[in-house]
Design an enzyme around this catalytic site. Structure first.
Site, PDB file in Angstrom:
ATOM      1  N   CYS A   3       5.743  -4.102   5.934  1.00 39.33           N
ATOM      2  CA  CYS A   3       4.332  -3.423   4.648  1.00 39.33           C
ATOM      3  C   CYS A   3       4.046  -2.348   4.203  1.00 39.33           C
ATOM      4  CB  CYS A   3       3.594  -4.789   5.421  1.00 39.33           C
ATOM      5  SG  CYS A   3       2.576  -4.795   4.207  1.00 39.33           S
ATOM      6  N   HIS A  45      -3.401  -8.458   7.212  1.00 42.10           N
ATOM      7  CA  HIS A  45      -2.449  -8.609   5.541  1.00 42.10           C
ATOM      8  C   HIS A  45      -2.367 -10.060   4.696  1.00 42.10           C
ATOM      9  CE1 HIS A  45       1.872  -8.391   4.101  1.00 42.10           C
ATOM     10  NE2 HIS A  45       1.534  -8.955   3.913  1.00 42.10           N
ATOM     11  N   ASN A  85      -2.880  -7.057  -9.222  1.00 35.27           N
ATOM     12  CA  ASN A  85      -1.428  -7.529  -9.632  1.00 35.27           C
ATOM     13  C   ASN A  85      -1.183  -8.574  -8.432  1.00 35.27           C
ATOM     14  OD1 ASN A  85      -0.789  -5.609 -12.357  1.00 35.27           O
ATOM     15  ND2 ASN A  85      -0.516  -4.474 -10.837  1.00 35.27           N
ATOM     16  N   HIS A  98      -3.918  -5.441  -2.822  1.00 36.96           N
ATOM     17  CA  HIS A  98      -4.672  -4.662  -3.087  1.00 36.96           C
ATOM     18  C   HIS A  98      -5.876  -4.883  -4.193  1.00 36.96           C
ATOM     19  CE1 HIS A  98      -0.715  -4.371  -4.509  1.00 36.96           C
ATOM     20  NE2 HIS A  98      -1.675  -3.334  -5.429  1.00 36.96           N
TER      21      HIS A  98
HETATM   22  P1  AMP Z   1       1.315  -2.242  -7.408  1.00 36.27           P
HETATM   23  O1  AMP Z   1       2.275  -1.908  -8.571  1.00 36.27           O
HETATM   24  O2  AMP Z   1       0.049  -3.242  -8.075  1.00 36.27           O
HETATM   25  O3  AMP Z   1       1.711  -3.793  -6.253  1.00 36.27           O
HETATM   26  O4  AMP Z   1       0.817  -1.777  -6.543  1.00 36.27           O
HETATM   27  C1  AMP Z   1       1.831  -0.953  -5.967  1.00 36.27           C
HETATM   28  C2  AMP Z   1       0.856   0.653  -5.883  1.00 36.27           C
HETATM   29  O5  AMP Z   1       0.711   1.342  -4.949  1.00 36.27           O
HETATM   30  C3  AMP Z   1       1.499   1.830  -7.129  1.00 36.27           C
HETATM   31  O6  AMP Z   1       0.457   1.816  -8.212  1.00 36.27           O
HETATM   32  C4  AMP Z   1       1.963   2.628  -6.195  1.00 36.27           C
HETATM   33  O7  AMP Z   1       1.958   3.744  -6.492  1.00 36.27           O
HETATM   34  C5  AMP Z   1       1.366   2.388  -4.868  1.00 36.27           C
HETATM   35  N1  AMP Z   1       1.934   3.223  -3.305  1.00 36.27           N
HETATM   36  C6  AMP Z   1       2.968   2.615  -3.720  1.00 36.27           C
HETATM   37  N2  AMP Z   1       2.749   3.479  -1.718  1.00 36.27           N
HETATM   38  C7  AMP Z   1       1.850   4.409  -1.152  1.00 36.27           C
HETATM   39  C8  AMP Z   1       1.937   5.124  -0.721  1.00 36.27           C
HETATM   40  N3  AMP Z   1       2.362   5.344   0.242  1.00 36.27           N
HETATM   41  N4  AMP Z   1       0.907   5.441  -0.536  1.00 36.27           N
HETATM   42  C9  AMP Z   1      -0.399   5.111  -1.728  1.00 36.27           C
HETATM   43  N5  AMP Z   1      -0.363   4.143  -3.091  1.00 36.27           N
HETATM   44  C10 AMP Z   1       1.240   3.518  -2.477  1.00 36.27           C
HETATM   45 ZN    ZN Z   2       0.721  -5.389   5.067  1.00 32.28          ZN
END
Ligand code: AMP
Ligand code: ZN
Length: 112
Positions: A3, A45, A85, A98
């Site tokens: 994850c 988690h 989401n 998140h």
């Molecule tokens: P979701 O589409 O709601 O699952 O959002 C996931 C978010 O995580 C997206 O906006 C990505 O840009 C962000 N994301 C993915 N990997 C990272 C990372 N390593 N650091 C910061 N944000 C991330």
């Molecule tokens: Zn996690």
């Protein structure tokens, strides 16, 4: 566990942290969609909103108590949007609960 957000919590992947305490972490989204785009996550988690239960919801309450402080620190004095989401139809790409805090400009009324 494979994850990416658990790896950020463990310090195995770098992040741009904006807030941290014993229960939660907030960091800048790597691909910001708005001038301010922060993600707030529980350190424990939880896969998605679908896995929030009476047993783990205290951390969700804590996230919502802390979001106004994170938003104020980020300069979001004129409002902001909070999004989570959940699942495929919502395009949840990271399967660790998140909350997106988005702002820094006028956002569109339409959300879907
Ligand atoms: P979701 O589409 O709601 O699952 O959002 C996931 C978010 O995580 C997206 O906006 C990505 O840009 C962000 N994301 C993915 N990997 C990272 C990372 N390593 N650091 C910061 N944000 C991330
Ligand atoms: Zn996690």
């Amino acid at each position: 566990m494979d994850c990416i957000f658990c790896k950020i919590i463990a310090g195995e992947i770098p992040s741009s942290k904006v807030y941290e305490d014993d229960q939660i972490l907030a960091f800048n989204d790597i691909n910001p969609q708005t001038p301010v785009h922060i993600l707030v996550i529980p350190k424990r988690h939880i896969r998605s909103m679908d896995e929030v239960t009476s047993e783990n919801s205290a951390v969700v309450a804590h996230i919502f108590e802390t979001i106004p402080k994170i938003a104020a620190k980020a300069g979001l004095t004129n409002g902001y949007r909070v999004i989570s989401n959940c699942g495929d139809d919502a395009c949840q790409s990271v399967k660790h609960l998140h909350f997106h805090i988005m702002g820094g400009r006028q956002l569109p009324e339409n959300m879907g």
